[in-house]
Design an enzyme around this catalytic site. Sequence first.
Site, mmCIF file in Angstrom:
data_model
loop_
_atom_site.group_PDB
_atom_site.id
_atom_site.type_symbol
_atom_site.label_atom_id
_atom_site.label_comp_id
_atom_site.label_asym_id
_atom_site.label_seq_id
_atom_site.Cartn_x
_atom_site.Cartn_y
_atom_site.Cartn_z
ATOM 1 N N ARG A 54 0.791 -1.216 0.000
ATOM 2 C CA ARG A 54 0.000 0.000 0.000
ATOM 3 C C ARG A 54 0.831 1.276 0.000
ATOM 4 O O ARG A 54 0.552 2.214 -0.747
ATOM 5 C CB ARG A 54 -0.951 0.046 1.215
ATOM 6 C CG ARG A 54 -2.234 -0.698 1.006
ATOM 7 C CD ARG A 54 -2.705 -1.270 2.303
ATOM 8 N NE ARG A 54 -1.765 -2.286 2.735
ATOM 9 C CZ ARG A 54 -1.860 -3.563 2.369
ATOM 10 N NH1 ARG A 54 -2.859 -3.969 1.653
ATOM 11 N NH2 ARG A 54 -0.947 -4.442 2.760
ATOM 12 N N THR A 55 1.829 1.338 0.870
ATOM 13 C CA THR A 55 2.541 2.613 0.999
ATOM 14 C C THR A 55 3.237 2.962 -0.317
ATOM 15 O O THR A 55 3.108 4.071 -0.839
ATOM 16 C CB THR A 55 3.546 2.559 2.162
ATOM 17 O OG1 THR A 55 2.840 2.168 3.333
ATOM 18 C CG2 THR A 55 4.201 3.901 2.398
ATOM 19 N N LYS A 83 26.340 -3.371 -3.531
ATOM 20 C CA LYS A 83 27.804 -3.248 -3.659
ATOM 21 C C LYS A 83 28.399 -2.622 -2.405
ATOM 22 O O LYS A 83 29.587 -2.346 -2.338
ATOM 23 C CB LYS A 83 28.144 -2.372 -4.865
ATOM 24 C CG LYS A 83 27.639 -2.898 -6.186
ATOM 25 C CD LYS A 83 28.078 -1.931 -7.292
ATOM 26 C CE LYS A 83 27.381 -2.249 -8.599
ATOM 27 N NZ LYS A 83 27.524 -1.137 -9.562
ATOM 28 N N ARG A 104 11.448 3.821 2.855
ATOM 29 C CA ARG A 104 11.162 2.862 3.939
ATOM 30 C C ARG A 104 12.433 2.081 4.230
ATOM 31 O O ARG A 104 13.137 1.668 3.305
ATOM 32 C CB ARG A 104 10.050 1.910 3.520
ATOM 33 C CG ARG A 104 9.890 0.738 4.479
ATOM 34 C CD ARG A 104 8.660 -0.067 4.212
ATOM 35 N NE ARG A 104 7.469 0.692 4.546
ATOM 36 C CZ ARG A 104 6.232 0.189 4.485
ATOM 37 N NH1 ARG A 104 6.036 -1.066 4.105
ATOM 38 N NH2 ARG A 104 5.193 0.919 4.811
ATOM 39 N N HIS A 132 5.582 5.713 11.364
ATOM 40 C CA HIS A 132 5.051 5.608 9.993
ATOM 41 C C HIS A 132 4.067 6.771 9.790
ATOM 42 O O HIS A 132 2.852 6.600 9.749
ATOM 43 C CB HIS A 132 4.342 4.260 9.839
ATOM 44 C CG HIS A 132 4.016 3.871 8.431
ATOM 45 N ND1 HIS A 132 4.011 4.763 7.386
ATOM 46 C CD2 HIS A 132 3.673 2.668 7.898
ATOM 47 C CE1 HIS A 132 3.679 4.123 6.272
ATOM 48 N NE2 HIS A 132 3.478 2.854 6.557
HETATM 49 N N1 ASP Z 1 1.648 -1.646 6.577
HETATM 50 C C1 ASP Z 1 1.917 -1.257 7.941
HETATM 51 C C2 ASP Z 1 3.385 -0.942 8.110
HETATM 52 O O1 ASP Z 1 4.123 -0.872 7.146
HETATM 53 C C3 ASP Z 1 1.409 -2.238 8.944
HETATM 54 C C4 ASP Z 1 1.987 -3.623 8.907
HETATM 55 O O2 ASP Z 1 2.895 -3.916 8.123
HETATM 56 O O3 ASP Z 1 1.508 -4.440 9.714
HETATM 57 O O4 ASP Z 1 3.809 -0.742 9.228
#
Ligand code: ASP
Length: 309
Positions: A54-55, A83, A104, A132
């Site tokens: 999703r993100t 590398k 991320r 987050h």
């Molecule tokens: N998608 C959310 C996160 O990246 C929650 C999860 O992964 O449980 O933290």
Amino acid sequence: MLKGRHLIDPEDLHLQELEEIFQLTNLIIKNQEDFHNLCKGKILGTLFYEPSTRTRFSFEAAMLRLGGKVIGFSEPGSSSVMKGESLPDTIRTVAAYTDIIAMRHPKEGAPKYASLYSQVPIINAGDGGHQHPTQTLADLFTILKSKGRLNNLAIGFCGDLKFGRTVHSLIKAITRYPNITLYLISPEELQIPAYIRKEVLEDKNIDFIEVERLEEVLDKLDVLYMTRVQKERFFNEADYIRLRDSYILDLKNLAKASKDLSILHPLPRLKEISTEVDQDPRALYFQQVKNGMYIRMALIMKLLGVDKC
Ligand code: ASP
């Protein structure tokens, strides 16, 4: 003015700025075609050192819907990270090619560290078990749309409150509004980290109650935020297996909840919400997914300064 700033922690945004992001998100939802070209010529970099559905997709879809373009990786193995390139060097490079970066990383604090080397805004898209902030934007907006307010709420957080970064960020953000009561529902081993308990709750005199059983508090809640037990943060698989199914929300236990309950989940969902709940009007987690894209459109516009509202 949000232009040019980094978003690392939910508290990087003042309440007034949050309000402006919500207003812009509402406008985007209402008049989508008015926004199609606003980021023409701009490039978003997506650096995902950890898995995401999703993100990453919502950031990419957000930029594409604004008329911009996206470059990046969803798997650091395909880049010079393999590398042995350092994070500062990767960031300096990607910042030279892009206008904004969503990142991320499994290490807590990595986006903050990256921001020290970046000429363009860095957005923390999740750092380890820490924070987050953009999930929090989607969560707050979803609560605001369903409840009509972000104050005077009883909110239950259920599941992995120790490693769940979305929990930490949402607790930080929502407790800035008046009259919030938190019900923290988890096994003892998965209770909130000490810094959240002390600095965010106790020092600010927030009302909170810790319980182990969901049924004990379900009828008191306006919002229930369910979470997945974060397998990837456990040191020991046996502990994960023992704890992973601690909570299962189904229609039977939901019968005890308010008719106006809002059920949120940052997803992915495993067994903690039974799929039979998906059709219940109280289940808002797929709405939350969609809100996540619109609010990221608003955020990108604000950080790039292409907000003409
Ligand atoms: N998608 C959310 C996160 O990246 C929650 C999860 O992964 O449980 O933290």
